[in-house]
Structure formats: structure tokens, C-alpha cells
Design a protein around this motif. Structure first.
Motif, PDB file in Angstrom:
ATOM      1  N   MET A  86      -7.195   9.216   3.627  1.00 48.52           N
ATOM      2  CA  MET A  86      -7.184   8.031   3.349  1.00 48.52           C
ATOM      3  C   MET A  86      -6.700   6.907   4.261  1.00 48.52           C
ATOM      4  O   MET A  86      -7.109   7.698   5.439  1.00 48.52           O
ATOM      5  CB  MET A  86      -5.340   8.533   2.531  1.00 48.52           C
ATOM      6  N   ALA A  87      -6.413   5.862   3.885  1.00 43.77           N
ATOM      7  CA  ALA A  87      -6.511   5.099   4.575  1.00 43.77           C
ATOM      8  C   ALA A  87      -5.075   4.359   4.354  1.00 43.77           C
ATOM      9  O   ALA A  87      -4.289   3.808   3.475  1.00 43.77           O
ATOM     10  CB  ALA A  87      -7.896   3.482   4.687  1.00 43.77           C
ATOM     11  N   GLU A  88      -3.677   3.596   5.057  1.00 39.54           N
ATOM     12  CA  GLU A  88      -2.466   3.426   4.711  1.00 39.54           C
ATOM     13  C   GLU A  88      -2.889   2.513   5.292  1.00 39.54           C
ATOM     14  O   GLU A  88      -2.825   1.733   7.124  1.00 39.54           O
ATOM     15  CB  GLU A  88      -1.812   4.339   6.065  1.00 39.54           C
ATOM     16  N   ILE A  89      -2.457   1.726   4.459  1.00 42.41           N
ATOM     17  CA  ILE A  89      -2.537  -0.391   4.620  1.00 42.41           C
ATOM     18  C   ILE A  89      -1.652  -1.312   4.106  1.00 42.41           C
ATOM     19  O   ILE A  89      -0.650  -0.405   2.805  1.00 42.41           O
ATOM     20  CB  ILE A  89      -3.671  -0.500   4.117  1.00 42.41           C
ATOM     21  N   MET A  90      -1.416  -2.029   5.341  1.00 44.48           N
ATOM     22  CA  MET A  90      -0.674  -2.995   4.818  1.00 44.48           C
ATOM     23  C   MET A  90      -0.855  -4.264   5.190  1.00 44.48           C
ATOM     24  O   MET A  90      -1.512  -4.595   6.173  1.00 44.48           O
ATOM     25  CB  MET A  90       1.270  -2.575   5.717  1.00 44.48           C
ATOM     26  N   LYS A  91      -0.676  -5.650   4.133  1.00 43.24           N
ATOM     27  CA  LYS A  91      -1.171  -6.880   4.855  1.00 43.24           C
ATOM     28  C   LYS A  91      -0.257  -7.240   5.884  1.00 43.24           C
ATOM     29  O   LYS A  91       0.981  -7.354   6.035  1.00 43.24           O
ATOM     30  CB  LYS A  91      -0.407  -7.827   3.207  1.00 43.24           C
TER      31      LYS A  91
END
Length: 387
Positions: free
Chosen positions: A336-341
Motif C-alpha cells: 500500500m501507499a500511505e499518502i498525505m497532501k
């Protein structure tokens, strides 16, 4: 890692090497005679972005690694270059090897700087270069068209279907570029046709950013008689392409100064000299970011106390392939990819606050990465293949 290259293209003595020197703060020769540059000069330039500095401070990182754009100073082309005039064949092969083009034209008069065509006329110069690039493509496309046409004719009506489809695609490209005298990048192509265009490395398929070299005075005043004519030519022939006026004289003068205070003082003196009230600033950062974007590139960030780093990817890249830019095993073992803007992190102040606000996202394989995403990838162990 993507290492896309922007080639600097134009007639001799329009300021290509001077532009390259200012852009890269290097020392490519820039003498006042045609074909001063023979072997292409190459350098990486940092893609300016204030976001990396903000993240560097926020994470108290030990190191920051920006994105880079590779720029190549290609020697000047002349009329007849596609037939070998000047050093045309070698120069055109250098252009074929780049991914995008900075097309530089000259819009200043200077009796001390020779113009290969005898007088300054940037619209004429643009036409010359575009014609030479297209005619070189025509030469290549015609060879493939005739060769594949003969192959299909030998196969007959019951021949290999895939070869017939390939020839049909080549024929469409031939009709557009050779018969209609259009650049490949302006055509409407299918996926198969795009693959063939890429295989041929067509010069006229490459994205173009137009640069207009002005005198220091015209750049300061933001006035030049040729600019409206150049813009009209671009809008008529290549609508949507970007034109950026700049001054090689101004940019090179700035590049010689060591401190920001010296550069600020120089700009202030120039403004006073020409009675300009608006600030005069370098346009090189805009040129770099525009050239980078023209190649359909952007980057995501990885952040931590060790380093903040930009990772260059192409528009439309999905999460596993983005992970693969860091390490091929991350793509193979992608979980998975843990993403924040970036905007969420700056607004809320910390990763913990982003998580508490429910804006720290867990994304899977089909997620398309967007510019400025801050990502932590999770990947499983990849077992070595058994022999």
C-alpha cells in the motif's frame, strides 16, 4: 529514475550557449561565430520548488534532494541542415536523442553579434528550424513507409494481419507529417500509432517551449516589436505552447554575482536606468519548471529526519510504479501507499494532526499519484527467483 532531457535548439548565434551557461552556471563556450558549439554540452539543473525547503525545516531533516532537469546545449542549425548543411546531420541526431525542446529565437539587434541569415527576424528563424526538423522526420518516415509498404505487398491479401495494421499506422503518420507537412505532436493518434512515433524518435513529436532572447533594455521594459508577432505565429501553428521572453545579457550578468544582495542591487540599478517601477527578476526558474512540466513530469516527496527527497515520475503513474522509482523491490512487493497532501500537512502542522483529521490515506494499486503527494510505501519481502 527518470532522466529526461531538454535540448536547447535554434539558429547559430541566437544565444543558446549563453542561455545554457546562465541556466546551469557552467562555462560552455559562447563565442561570436557559427558552430562554436559542436559537441553538445550537458548539465543537470535543479527544479526550483519552495515546498522542499518548507518540508526540510518541518521534518528537521539532515539532507534535501530536489528534482532535476537535464539540459543539453545543441549546436545551431542552419537552412538545409536536414541535407547536411552546416553540421546538420550530427546536430539533428543530437536533437533526436532529447525528450523535449527549448526552441530559442533572437529578437535583439546587435551589430557585433553576427546573424547567420543576415538580419534579425525571429518568425523567419522559427520557420527555418521547424522546417528542418520536420524534413528530417520526413526522411526517416518515408524510408519506413516505403520499406513496410514493400513488405505488405509481398505478403499479399492473406498476409500477416499485424504487419498490415503496422503499415496502416505508418501510412497515417506519413500522410500527416510528409504529405500534410504537419508536426507529429499536433496529430490525433491511437496508442499503436504513438508507440510507432516513439520507436521512430520523431523530432516533431517532442514537446516545445519557446524562448525569446531580448536585449536587457527590452526585457526590463517588457516591450519588443517582435513579441506579438512570435506569439501570433505560435498561436496559429502550435496553440497552447508556451512563449517565455528572457534576456541572455541580463541572466548572465546575474549569474556572475555571488550574493543575493548583489543581485538585488543590480536589478534595482537596471530598473532605475530604464525608469522601470515594477521589479525586474530572473525568469530562469520559470523556464526550468515549464520545461520540466512540458515533459509531463512531476514529483512526490518522501520525508523524514534523514532526508526530504523529490522523486520524479510521469503524469498518470500509479502507486506501485511510483514505489518502483525508489527501488524495484518496492514495486514488486507493493502492499500500500500511505499518502498525505502537502497542503493538508502545512495547514495542520504535523503528520499526527493530519492523521487525527482523517486525511492520512491508505491507498492501493490503482491509485494515481499526484504532484506533491507525501508518501510512505509499504512493501512485502521479495523472494529471489529460483534457478
Amino acid at each position: 529514475m527518470l532522466l529526461e532531457k531538454q535540448g536547447i535548439v535554434g539558429l547559430p548565434n541566437v544565444g543558446k550557449s549563453s542561455f545554457f551557461n546562465a541556466l546551469t552556471n557552467s562555462s560552455a563556450p559562447s563565442e561570436n561565430f557559427p558552430f562554436c558549439t559542436i559537441d553538445p554540452e550537458e548539465a543537470r539543473v535543479e527544479v526550483p520548488d519552495p515546498r522542499i525547503d518548507v518540508l526540510y525545516k518541518l521534518y528537521n531533516s539532515s539532507k534535501k534532494v530536489p528534482a532535476y532537469l537535464t539540459c543539453i546545449d545543441i549546436a545551431g542549425l542552419v537552412k538545409g541542415a536536414h541535407e547536411g548543411q552546416g553540421l546538420g546531420n550530427a546536430f539533428l541526431s543530437h536533437i533526436r536523442a532529447v525528450d523535449g525542446i527549448f526552441h530559442l529565437c533572437r529578437a535583439f539587434d546587435d551589430a557585433d553579434v553576427i546573424h547567420v541569415e543576415g538580419a534579425v527576424d525571429p518568425v523567419r528563424d522559427l520557420e527555418i528550424i521547424h522546417t528542418e526538423l520536420r524534413l528530417k522526420d520526413c526522411e526517416l518516415i518515408t524510408k519506413h513507409y516505403e520499406s513496410k509498404g514493400r513488405d505488405v505487398a509481398r505478403l499479399g491479401v492473406n498476409g500477416d494481419k499485424s504487419k498490415k495494421e503496422e503499415f496502416a499506422a505508418v501510412k497515417k503518420i506519413y500522410e500527416w507529417v510528409v504529405e500534410k507537412k504537419k508536426d507529429a505532436r499536433t496529430g490525433d493518434w491511437t496508442g499503436k500509432e504513438i508507440d510507432i512515433i516513439n520507436e521512430f524518435q520523431l523530432i516533431t513529436a517532442k514537446p516545445v517551449v519557446y524562448l525569446c532572447n531580448l536585449s536587457e533594455k527590452d526585457y526590463a521594459r517588457k516591450k519588443n516589436k517582435w513579441l506579438p508577432k512570435i506569439k501570433a505565429w505560435i498561436d496559429e501553428n502550435y496553440p497552447g505552447d508556451v512563449l517565455i521572453p528572457y534576456s541572455g545579457t541580463f541572466e548572465n550578468a546575474l549569474s556572475q554575482l555571488e550574493t543575493e544582495a548583489e543581485r538585488t542591487d543590480y536589478c534595482a540599478q537596471l530598473a532605475a536606468k530604464h525608469e522601470i517601477t515594477v521589479p525586474i527578476i530572473s525568469v530562469l526558474p520559470k523556464i526550468i519548471t515549464t520545461g520540466y512540466s512540458a515533459l509531463r513530469l512531476f514529483y512526490f516527496f518522501t520525508c523524514g529526519p534523514m532526508e526530504v527527497r523529490c522523486w520524479t515520475i510521469r503524469q498518470g503513474t500509479k502507486a506501485p510504479q511510483a514505489a518502483g522509482v525508489i527501488h524495484t523491490d518496492f514495486e514488486k512487493g507493493f502492499i500500500m501507499a500511505e499518502i498525505m497532501k502537502y497542503t493538508d500537512l502545512i495547514e495542520l502542522g504535523s503528520e499526527a494532526a493530519v492523521k487525527a483529521a482523517g486525511k492520512y490515506m491508505m491507498k492501493g494499486r490503482e491509485t494515481v499519484i499526484t504532484d506533491g503527494d507525501i508518501i510512505h510505501f509499504k512493501a512485502g519481502q521479495v523472494n529471489a527467483s529460483k534457478k
